[in-house]
Design an enzyme around this catalytic site. Structure first.
Site, PDB file in Angstrom:
ATOM      1  N   CYS A   1       0.857  -1.179   0.000  1.00  0.00           N
ATOM      2  CA  CYS A   1       0.000   0.000   0.000  1.00  0.00           C
ATOM      3  C   CYS A   1       0.900   1.239   0.000  1.00  0.00           C
ATOM      4  O   CYS A   1       1.808   1.350   0.835  1.00  0.00           O
ATOM      5  CB  CYS A   1      -0.892  -0.025   1.238  1.00  0.00           C
ATOM      6  SG  CYS A   1      -1.915   1.442   1.395  1.00  0.00           S
TER       7      CYS A   1
ATOM      8  N   GLU B   1       6.146  -0.101 -13.095  1.00  0.00           N
ATOM      9  CA  GLU B   1       4.740  -0.064 -13.526  1.00  0.00           C
ATOM     10  C   GLU B   1       3.769   0.262 -12.390  1.00  0.00           C
ATOM     11  O   GLU B   1       2.877  -0.536 -12.063  1.00  0.00           O
ATOM     12  CB  GLU B   1       4.359  -1.409 -14.176  1.00  0.00           C
ATOM     13  CG  GLU B   1       5.132  -1.682 -15.438  1.00  0.00           C
ATOM     14  CD  GLU B   1       4.869  -3.070 -16.035  1.00  0.00           C
ATOM     15  OE1 GLU B   1       4.191  -3.881 -15.383  1.00  0.00           O
ATOM     16  OE2 GLU B   1       5.331  -3.324 -17.158  1.00  0.00           O
TER      17      GLU B   1
ATOM     18  N   GLU C   1       9.679  -1.294 -22.244  1.00  0.00           N
ATOM     19  CA  GLU C   1       9.375  -2.697 -22.532  1.00  0.00           C
ATOM     20  C   GLU C   1       8.565  -2.740 -23.815  1.00  0.00           C
ATOM     21  O   GLU C   1       7.440  -2.265 -23.858  1.00  0.00           O
ATOM     22  CB  GLU C   1       8.575  -3.333 -21.379  1.00  0.00           C
ATOM     23  CG  GLU C   1       9.281  -3.265 -20.034  1.00  0.00           C
ATOM     24  CD  GLU C   1       8.515  -3.952 -18.910  1.00  0.00           C
ATOM     25  OE1 GLU C   1       7.509  -4.634 -19.218  1.00  0.00           O
ATOM     26  OE2 GLU C   1       8.905  -3.800 -17.752  1.00  0.00           O
TER      27      GLU C   1
ATOM     28  N   TRP D   1      -0.484 -12.637 -20.778  1.00  0.00           N
ATOM     29  CA  TRP D   1      -1.434 -12.162 -19.758  1.00  0.00           C
ATOM     30  C   TRP D   1      -2.748 -11.649 -20.314  1.00  0.00           C
ATOM     31  O   TRP D   1      -3.659 -11.324 -19.529  1.00  0.00           O
ATOM     32  CB  TRP D   1      -0.782 -11.070 -18.907  1.00  0.00           C
ATOM     33  CG  TRP D   1      -0.011 -10.053 -19.686  1.00  0.00           C
ATOM     34  CD1 TRP D   1       1.337 -10.052 -19.900  1.00  0.00           C
ATOM     35  CD2 TRP D   1      -0.522  -8.905 -20.369  1.00  0.00           C
ATOM     36  NE1 TRP D   1       1.701  -8.962 -20.670  1.00  0.00           N
ATOM     37  CE2 TRP D   1       0.585  -8.242 -20.965  1.00  0.00           C
ATOM     38  CE3 TRP D   1      -1.796  -8.359 -20.544  1.00  0.00           C
ATOM     39  CZ2 TRP D   1       0.447  -7.076 -21.713  1.00  0.00           C
ATOM     40  CZ3 TRP D   1      -1.938  -7.207 -21.290  1.00  0.00           C
ATOM     41  CH2 TRP D   1      -0.820  -6.578 -21.865  1.00  0.00           C
TER      42      TRP D   1
ATOM     43  N   GLU E   1       5.493 -15.704 -16.267  1.00  0.00           N
ATOM     44  CA  GLU E   1       5.492 -15.221 -17.649  1.00  0.00           C
ATOM     45  C   GLU E   1       6.187 -16.183 -18.603  1.00  0.00           C
ATOM     46  O   GLU E   1       6.863 -15.764 -19.547  1.00  0.00           O
ATOM     47  CB  GLU E   1       6.151 -13.831 -17.710  1.00  0.00           C
ATOM     48  CG  GLU E   1       5.363 -12.788 -16.911  1.00  0.00           C
ATOM     49  CD  GLU E   1       6.009 -11.408 -16.935  1.00  0.00           C
ATOM     50  OE1 GLU E   1       7.197 -11.301 -17.316  1.00  0.00           O
ATOM     51  OE2 GLU E   1       5.326 -10.435 -16.561  1.00  0.00           O
TER      52      GLU E   1
HETATM   53 ZN   LIG Z   1       6.180  -5.191 -17.457  1.00  0.00          ZN
END
Ligand SMILES: [Zn+2]
Ligand SMILES: [Zn+2]
Ligand SMILES: [Zn+2]
Lengths: 641, 641, 641
Positions: A111, A144, A322, A330, A370
């Site tokens: 948080c 991100e 990226e 995803w 991933e």
């Molecule tokens: Zn990423």
């Protein structure tokens, strides 16, 4: 104005045996890469237990990359706090709107309001900055922000911080009650300690309450990032960046842009088309292997604007940190890009002014979340298709490395706070700020226009010939002044200047623009299956305003009611235009502004970069434009290199 | 029999500076309004801290309205307990079916079973009754019971109250086990304290368990309201009302009707069409600016029946307390009404016997949750379109103020307990009690019939020529006797008298109606895409019963199986009729009953009010009926005024 | 090889007055039933308080059935622990993925990992075994493991048991970190006590983490069942069974098959079609009264394979323990079966080798959750339509009671662990293991083939001429060896042998089959609206692999890329075939294998049972096949009885 273009990749030395690092580095250099980002998920290996620092391997990795002639972006690992952190700070987890803690086991499980975790994040940042500050060529903070819906947290930490934030802002509960209109349903507070987060109420909470929570949440991100930036600056002069995502509007990116030299973003055209655009199925199918033809361009322009907030005399520095190099893992569906699209996406970024395009990732990971996310290399280290396209770009860059840049003729204001205001009070399903602005951006692009995006506190509009200010719910004073002074054609509305800062309806009624005798007397929202036909081309859909006043009526609906009204160079638009009506509006405004438009085939987009014009074919088939036939994924470069 | 028609509005003096109250009142009187409802959300201003009463401003507001010649309905403010109430009673919140407390920050955040809050509600009611009892012309208890899904609460307070309620009802766990059939899956209880609320079970709980929880929940509303009524009666002789909502079936409104002189409801035709009707998209689009042509009429008739429960020799008194005057803010889409519809809705209420139609609200609020909810005035106090339509009605009323009323030829039984039984045990998706009854009501209306709605314990059917009893799961003894004695044509079924009071299957099998040799041997539910064709017109859909027995077969399906069977004036219907089959059934029944039907165009509805016939055009275009062309929103009044 | 066919029913003496037991038993015998299952939900009547055993009534019920010549299957009542159990073990409840305990009030409200409840379950099992072991002819453990999504529990008990299971498996956190690849996002653990269940993470957890949780959860079921089996065996030599459900893949049924003599399943063709198949609406409508034409057959073959795991020299013993006899109550829509379908379903089970088909239930229950679930008798004890069809089968059986059985020419490997792997890492919406395998099974059936299903550790393929191994994510060593040695045609893929046991990507890349030079160089998933056309018939959809290598290419897509590649008798399939491509693949493989195929009309299916061929018409109309016209629900028996 121009900047040298470079390529890069994202590398995870901690995932691979140290024996192959040198060979990896050599292959990267051989491919023509300049930059390598590392470290952003490595906290558990940098500090396997609290205070037990293991930085040597990272130093060896950096040295290995340096020896191959590569530059390094070092990421702070704060998006992935290790498991032991939870033992120290059991209440550090974010909490979702249903009240459930968002647990350990993936990433971003913190948080922003938790001071204990924030101190840990600053501590590891300072440690890395001190050790590697003199060494690395650039920094990235965290990773991100906002990915996986992680800005809004309903934790106890957030609750207490929100109360403090409100106390600072309003100074007294009475002032807050007045600002929010809490008299409405006996919602008055006697003390800031009575105020809860705006989740789990019986029906919708006061929109002023929710909007303040949105502002607070954005401020918490800015505070968190500013701390890391300060910790790095204490030890390093290298530029600092953060890698933003696509269509994340939950925090104000312009504020972060003011903190850091470089803005970067993570561009996944195929994943984003599938998982965050409203396009109908047949369009998603048409572009399934190409990605939306405007989504990347929009974010290139947006993050160039974010980068431009950093106080510096130089060109704004922005990257794709990226770049999708193949299928990802995803999205709802994960097809492979059409051949040539990795190259196209790279050149498109350069055409919009990118300094660097960095592919995610060097080698596909055989473990973890991933595994089916392509890299430049396959898991068995054989080059994947994306590798060969990157190599082609590298060869092309070798002879033409410079980015030309120039101010665009058209400006579009983008305002994160308006995204929150619309989300808090949409008034109808589908009425979304980003969607409306992006549809307008797409309409401009389909007419061949190049666009600069501007922040909502823009004070000068010099050099622009057409300025669009759609849906900015509350106009800032600087922007109001700039709009009053500009000689550009201005298209403003719908819902622009429609609310006070407390999200109430102002008196006089909107838009209350000086010199423009227009009043929005009533607002309605429409079912998507009942667009209102215009007297001319197209329709108004979803959002419609009834307009009154003495200003000249430019467009009327089929019933004769005004939809656009004008005074001088200022045109107010009282509804959500469909593509045909939008096209009409833009062409007329461009004619008035003396800006040329192009009649582009559907899959073609152009970008004017200084004197160079780039033409891109985003479609699955060949397209002829301006006498030239572009193959699928074709990139045409016209004018001086 | 007739009653004087009046108009009114809802006013929030606490939202506006006291300086403009007098002007507002003068404008209301000038518009032709008679009634003003105030106070129902003002608790935090009437009692900003516990025991700190501030009633003077309310007295001044009432006096101001009185001075302008207006009458006042005073609402008890118990739907919006102030924030300090939560500090006194932290566990007063309702809890949703997922176990999450429904927090402060909007309204209706209380559990009906919480005795502490109930005492506070009675206290403030008594205070207001004592102070204003001699002064106001009418009362309203609370506001919109059941709005925002607030009847069913899964709180600790509800859990304990439910156990007490069960103990009272069953006296012993053994009796409860027998009644519920708890042997079924070893669900026997040894003690009432072991019984939980029927949420969060692994698969569906025992339907008898859930049905009792539904009955209990309805009883809690009746108990809560009865307390307020008693507190008011102790100090006031003015009539008492509550404002019900559309399609709220979670509590038995007839029970509350017995407590209060006036039944009112809040009529939002456009919002209700969008958010609570099963109509397909093309129908919602067709009526997007008109509202469903039968939904308002149904509730007018329903709440007239609720009002008729109050023991009094007079005409039932019922109002529209909140009439939509323009776009609202809370539906999925919120278009503006077509011009004339506000007038049409008002006249339609009068045609069904309304004593007063009161517009919500006087002035659009610039703050809080309903900023885009239209008022008669805009936020800048300029009259909104609805104002002008209200003024037109006021002018029309001036010359014809009386409501004529007469018993209708057709009666339709409506039973809240059956709505619960169907919800608890639908047996198939889409099998909803309200939906079926409303479809039948619509079918009657499309044939021009005027309808009286009757409660399920109706003991006398005198005067009716056709009585419909669809889907009443358990027939009451009085109704059974009345049906046995009536000379009217009776159409009963499907699923009528299908269950015991404990919701088990009775022996002999249903419908077990005296004199009618029909047995429902099997029940099946059907995919909506597989309606069963009848041998004649139309289909049976969704719910189908296999019928056996010696009674005469009236209708068969295409395979020859009986669907309706008759003995004397009693016809049993063994399935859910589609519109074409329903039309056939109603025409035949009306023919047998000697009731005339009309062949109405799709958008036209009529209502016979004594000797006056009203004709309404609910469609977006002009329609010719009976030689007269009605414009959109047209209202035709035929016969003596 | 053959076995005597019998019929049975499920009976709940505790639901009915003891006075009618004898008559019920006599009517069962008269109908021609052999078996009666009782007791499985009766715990609250067998032990109304802890230790207060009331077994006499059950003994009387058993005796009554025996006196009528019926055999008894006694169920352990552990699927319905009584309410007092919760007072003893308040934390025994399973917890759902949202963290909510799954409460008392229906059934299956226990967590398999709770040792306290497990001890109680073993205790009551031992008590019943001791008392009735010498008496009953067969046993059933619990009821429908996995029904209502009850395998995965996120309780504290599960958390602690999972940690122990992981500690046993990995021995050290370091080994676990390596196996799971926890370096990926700093997910390393220092201790097993830090590992949480994989729910409520911010984004998806590590797939290796979730897969181990799936394995653990399956093991908990096996452990729970093994305990009951041991408790029974201590006192009884009667065979033991469990009644599985349709499309429950959350635990490994083969493991349980090794524990018990008989495998049974509960076959609800109409309910399953509605609630657990991906078929489009028009297909669901077509078969609404028939059920899917392949779903029952698939499970007959699957549970025959499960039964075959029990070490015994005999034929595998499998039953339908609950056969739908009329409408059920629990699907989204619950139509009645078409006349004849109850008979068809019964004969179909026999054709696939069932020893017994037992109808659920004897008499429709008038109370509890399943009141609208048909029985052989109506609630009023009158025979329902299913009764008459059962009677018809009984008459037919009287003259032809034997089941013939023989190995099928085609084998299909089914692997529960692969279902988990696909669910954990689908890579695209709709990519589901069961769905793919079932579509392939259907494709085989449409060509008239009879199929044996095999477990994933199958070591011998002797006798099969065609073996299909689709989507088995990790090949076992025995199966790898068997595939290498078999002379059968083998069709393997897609995604077969694609992962290590830890669900990571192996090196060399898949499929890594000896002798087959094929590499899956890249995986992509496709929107369902973008199937890739093949150069020949049909398409690849949803899942597609790019293939490289020197093996012979058999099929190419329209772009010329390889989709199937072959070496010798081994063919690798690199994508999800649509029905047309699948048909082509199967026909070619059968031709190569010398297996005859049939060109069946759409609604016709056949099953070769030794020398007898059964033909079934699953459609709503008559169909002519092989010169014979079968009526709807027609069953044709060809060859020696
Ligand atoms: Zn990423
Ligand atoms: Zn209201
Ligand atoms: Zn069952």
């Amino acid at each position: 104005m121009s900047l040298k273009r470079t390529l890069g990749t994202c590398y995870y030395p901690e995932h691979w045996p140290e024996e192959i690092w040198a060979e990896d580095a050599a292959r990267m250099a051989d491919l023509g890469l300049t930059w390598v980002r590392i470290g952003e998920f490595a906290w558990s290996r940098l500090e396997p237990a609290h205070g037990d620092l293991r930085l040597d391997w990272l130093e060896r990795a950096i040295d290995t990359l340096h020896r191959a002639g590569l530059k390094v972006v070092l990421g702070t690992p704060t998006a992935t706090p290790p498991r032991w952190m939870l033992d120290r700070h059991p209440d550090m987890l974010a909490v979702d709107a249903d009240g459930r803690p968002r647990g350990f086991g993936s990433r971003r499980h913190y948080c922003f309001s938790h001071d204990g975790y924030r101190a840990e994040a600053l501590r590891i940042t300072a440690i890395l900055a001190k050790r590697f500050g003199p060494k690395v060529e650039a920094w990235q903070t965290d990773n991100e922000y906002g990915c996986h819906d992680t800005i809004l947290s309903y934790s106890d930490a957030a609750r207490h911080a929100f109360r403090d934030w409100l106390a600072q802002k309003y100074q007294s509960p009475e002032a807050l009650n007045r600002a929010w209109g809490n008299v409405f349903w006996s919602m008055d507070y006697d003390s800031f300690d009575q105020i809860d987060l705006p989740n789990l109420t019986v029906t919708e909470p006061n929109p002023a309450h929710t909007l303040d929570f949105r502002r607070f949440s954005s401020d918490q991100v800015a505070r968190f990032n500013a701390g890391q930036v300060a910790a790095i600056r204490a030890h390093s002069t290298a530029p600092i960046s953060h890698n933003y995502m696509g269509r994340i509007v939950e925090f104000d990116h312009f504020t972060l842009g003011r903190q850091m030299e470089i803005a970067t973003w993570d561009s996944y055209p195929l994943g984003f088309l599938e998982d965050r655009l409203e396009e109908p199925p047949e369009v998603k199918r048409h572009y399934a292997r190409q990605g939306d033809p405007d989504f990347q361009a929009f974010h290139h322009d947006l993050y160039r604007a974010v980068a431009a907030q950093f106080p510096s005399g130089d060109l704004p520095r922005w990257w794709v940190m990226e770049q999708q190099p193949g299928p990802v893992n995803w999205a709802p569906h994960n097809p492979a890009p059409a051949p040539g699209m990795v190259r196209l996406w790279t050149w498109e970024a350069f055409a919009h002014g990118a300094e660097c395009v960095s592919y995610f990732r060097w080698r596909q990971a055989p473990f973890g979340q991933e595994q089916y996310h392509a890299g430049l290399l396959r898991p068995d280290s054989v080059p994947a298709p994306g590798y060969h396209e990157a190599a082609e770009v590298a060869r092309e860059l070798a002879t033409a490395p410079m980015v030309e840049m120039a101010q665009a003729p058209v400006a579009l204001v983008f305002d994160y706070a308006s995204a929150w205001a619309w989300a808090v009070q949409p008034q109808g399903q589908g009425c979304d700020y980003f969607r409306l602005v992006f549809e307008i951006y797409r309409g401009l692009r389909k007419l061949g226009l190049s666009i600069d995006i501007l922040p909502p506190d823009t004070a000068r509009l010099n050099g622009y010939r057409l300025v669009l200010v759609p849906a900015v719910v509350t106009l800032s004073e600087p922007l109001k002044r700039a709009l009053a002074m500009t000689g550009a054609q201005v298209l403003i509305g719908p819902r622009s200047n429609a609310k006070t800062a407390a999200l109430s309806i102002p008196l006089p009624l909107p838009p209350a623009l000086p010199g423009l005798d227009v009043t929005v007397s009533r607002v309605e929202t429409l079912r998507p299956d009942m667009p209102l036909p215009m007297a001319g081309a197209g329709h108004v859909t979803l959002w419609r305003e009834e307009l009154e006043g003495g200003a000249e009526v430019l467009d009327r609906d089929a019933d004769g009611r005004p939809v656009t009204m004008r005074a001088g160079n200022l045109t107010y638009l009282g509804g959500w235009p469909d593509p045909a009506f939008l096209r009409h509006l833009v062409i007329r405004a461009c004619d008035a502004a003396g800006v040329a438009t192009l009649d582009l085939p559907p899959d073609i987009r152009v970008r004017q970069a200084g004197k160079t014009r780039f033409v891109f074919n985003h479609g699955p088939g060949p397209v002829t434009f301006d006498g030239v036939t572009l193959p699928p994924a074709g990139v045409l470069r016209q004018g001086p290199a």
